[in-house]
Write a protein that holds these residues in place. Sequence first.
Motif, PDB file in Angstrom:
ATOM      1  N   SER A  99       0.792  -1.231   0.000  1.00 26.70           N
ATOM      2  CA  SER A  99       0.000   0.000   0.000  1.00 26.70           C
ATOM      3  C   SER A  99       0.821   1.276   0.000  1.00 26.70           C
ATOM      4  O   SER A  99       0.308   2.328  -0.318  1.00 26.70           O
ATOM      5  CB  SER A  99      -0.914   0.021   1.225  1.00 26.70           C
ATOM      6  OG  SER A  99      -1.680  -1.134   1.236  1.00 26.70           O
ATOM      7  N   SER A 100       2.093   1.199   0.373  1.00 25.25           N
ATOM      8  CA  SER A 100       2.889   2.432   0.359  1.00 25.25           C
ATOM      9  C   SER A 100       4.106   2.242  -0.542  1.00 25.25           C
ATOM     10  O   SER A 100       4.589   1.116  -0.734  1.00 25.25           O
ATOM     11  CB  SER A 100       3.314   2.815   1.767  1.00 25.25           C
ATOM     12  OG  SER A 100       4.411   2.032   2.167  1.00 25.25           O
ATOM     13  N   THR A 140       0.402   3.824  -2.583  1.00 26.44           N
ATOM     14  CA  THR A 140       0.455   3.438  -3.994  1.00 26.44           C
ATOM     15  C   THR A 140      -0.861   3.742  -4.713  1.00 26.44           C
ATOM     16  O   THR A 140      -0.875   3.974  -5.910  1.00 26.44           O
ATOM     17  CB  THR A 140       0.783   1.937  -4.149  1.00 26.44           C
ATOM     18  OG1 THR A 140      -0.059   1.203  -3.279  1.00 26.44           O
ATOM     19  CG2 THR A 140       2.223   1.654  -3.820  1.00 26.44           C
ATOM     20  N   ALA A 141      -1.961   3.761  -3.948  1.00 24.99           N
ATOM     21  CA  ALA A 141      -3.264   4.026  -4.565  1.00 24.99           C
ATOM     22  C   ALA A 141      -3.407   5.475  -5.008  1.00 24.99           C
ATOM     23  O   ALA A 141      -4.264   5.798  -5.815  1.00 24.99           O
ATOM     24  CB  ALA A 141      -4.380   3.670  -3.599  1.00 24.99           C
TER      25      ALA A 141
END
Lengths: 563, 295
Positions: A99-100, A140-141
């Motif tokens: 996610s990061s 990342t989103a």
Amino acid sequence: MILRFEDVSYRYPAASEPALREVSLEVSEGEVCLLAGLSGQGKSTLLQAACALVPHFQGGTFAGRVRVTGLDTRDHGPASVGAQVGVLFQEPETQLVTSSVRAEISLPLAGRGHDANAVARGVEEVALAIGVDHLLQRGTAELSGGEKQRVALAAALVGRPRLVLLDEPTSQLDPVAADELLGLLHRLNQEWETTIVMAEHRLERCLRIADRVIALDRGRIVHDGDPSSFLSWAEEAAPALQTPGARLLSLAGVGPPPVGVRQARATLRRHGLLPAGRAEDDRDGEPGAGAHARADAASPRAPAPRAARRRAAWLGGHREPFALDLRDIWLEISDGPAILKGVSLAVAPGESVALMGKNGAGKSTLLRVAAGLTDCTRGRVRSAGRVALLLQSPGDYFLRDRVALEASAAALARVGLADLADRHPKDLSGGERQRLALAVVTDGERPPAVLALDEPTRGMDREAKEDLARQLRGRAQDGQAVILATHDPEFAAACTERAVMLADGGVIADGPSVGLLAGGWYFATETARILGGRGGALLPEDGARLLEAGAAVESERVPLRAR
Amino acid sequence: MGGVLAYRRLASPLHAARAPVGAAWLASLAFAALLSDHPLLLAAIAAASLGAARAAGLGARLRGPLRLAAYAAVPIVVINLLVSRQGLTVFARLGSLGPFGQGDLTLQALVYGAVIAVKVSILIVLGAVLTLAVDPDELLALCGRVSLRLALMVSLALRMLPLLAADSQRLAEAQRTRPDGGVRGLRGRALLLGAGVGGALDRALEVAATLELRGFAGARRLRVGVRRPLSRHDLAFLLSAAGVLALALAGTITGATSFGAYPLIRCPTSVVTGALCVALVAVSMLPFLDRRGVR
């Protein structure tokens, strides 16, 4: 040898034809190899075999031997090979697994048991090298497509692989981001001696950094040589693989085929077809309306009268003088930035317009607002009829198991798919899927007044693009307004007569395609860049006519008309 | 797509707390919801969950999960109403339902169905808050000390959610752009579901290929990083979690939150029950009052 294929043949499970046939090749340390070929000819499969996903992950029937950095892929799977090889696929979305950004880049090192200090140092170094250090704290989103691709590249490179495999890495990127990525790869190759094997359709972008081009046709290597020899071979054997520059010189009857813009200009100057000196030095002045008007007149593509005729014909039967009229469109997100900032755009019936600009400029959003898929927060949208919108992924339209069930017979016939009515949509090629999606959105008793297309050429080879351009020209001739968001200047030049450039949610330039695509740099066609925008020639055929007439020596460079 | 169900760092005490603490606090509320069937206590836990989501700045992003909870609640109530045979207060007779026997609908089955539906809704909301407010990479690092594979599975599960939500949104939008407005009705939904599942499998394969190449197969345990001291927010949420657990257990042990639906509804409610519920909401919301150092 860092990569060696020995007589490799491979067939996917349930496939009737092999994807690779008796492929033998050797790649030396530090080489940059470009894989060329139309869609479905085996480029991606070759890359997958080089990182052991074929056959370990895909299954199927595999013959021959692949050795990567000394590892035989029969004995070593993707996990072992992955320690030596960095891989970047086409779709950035599926290459990010955490996610990061920091976690994403550190994962390959952490997973291989490096201690926390080594991981932190490796992440910092690769982030600085790739230019993503400012993204490390982001999720990342939240990243744009180009940023995702760079982060995925950083994750692929963090282990300092000796070999990097890339499958159409620039297909999702705007010309600026694509250029940056290629520059980055070139630097990696020069500074770290990283070997690069890359598949691409837009060869003109990559040839300048390639040492070697390997062409594939139906799974077989049909050419293997340096870029110059490849272009000479393509001129005879595979014109669809020619770069626009090579095609321009070939049509003009001069040679050898150029690898880049500079070489093309040098060749033309040698033949007295371009004036001596830098292109920028040739022109007399800065952009101005007078120069623009002269360029329009000199251009072999003078579309304005045609559009005016269509507009007049439309007015004969309709009250509104527009097919689509967007007035002062704003789109402001409640807890975010303004995506569109007062965009106004009117499109006449039969007019074809290209929306260009960087990723995130607002092109796709504007099309969505026009089609009613997204509501604007301020402004007015009017259209003379239905606005058909073809979104970026044609596969999203298909829910049924037969082509015939997706669209009417008439719509299928119009896009040339009548013969494939019994096929499963998933069995169609990329170009055919795009045509089927076009049939789906334009189907109905009354044709749409406006046909909007969002990045319709992503991942398409040149043949499929030419086919789609023909379709769009035909629809414009029938009176439909065509508006397309694209990063592909050649495609825009082939099927639009007007170009609108967006930046940061606003229109910054609007005028004939000739002005925008011949007068810029990133958003100019290769032909225009070679000829320095002279005569407004955008495509090789236009340029060749200009060269034949000797007009390139005399005519001026077309300036970009800013709004 | 980032706006769907993906973690994004916001300026809230829950975001400022470390991930294991945030997860433990949410788990304490989930445990309390699972422990008791008392409608008043469930209402208090639901209020605490929604209040926490709002205080964490997630109000608008909970619309989707709340819709999902509503969709899930209806079949739960209906199915319990149809299959439960333990209640005594019949309010409708449907006659013979073949192999399912007599279709007598009872008030007790209706109420108990509603209780289960509220519990499921609370769990959905807490799951959504976990996804939106707890950094999955911190959780990954925690799990990774035990097994990196386990950690990656957790991380992937969390990451696949927004990815699949975005895919579904794209499919639905593509249908909206069809001239006939796209597929409709039950058959249409089935087709969309089929396409969504097909797309999810493709996605999973692509992600799995990436993981293979990143060395997932040979993944080892993550090494312990630098230990950080507990922050004021960590302490506040840990104490709050302990308080929620203590109140839930106290209610069960003392019988103040006991509840029985069958054969007749038994729902003793006293001042103690009310006090426990108020205390639970207060204890849950207290950590959100301290907003120092949340950026």
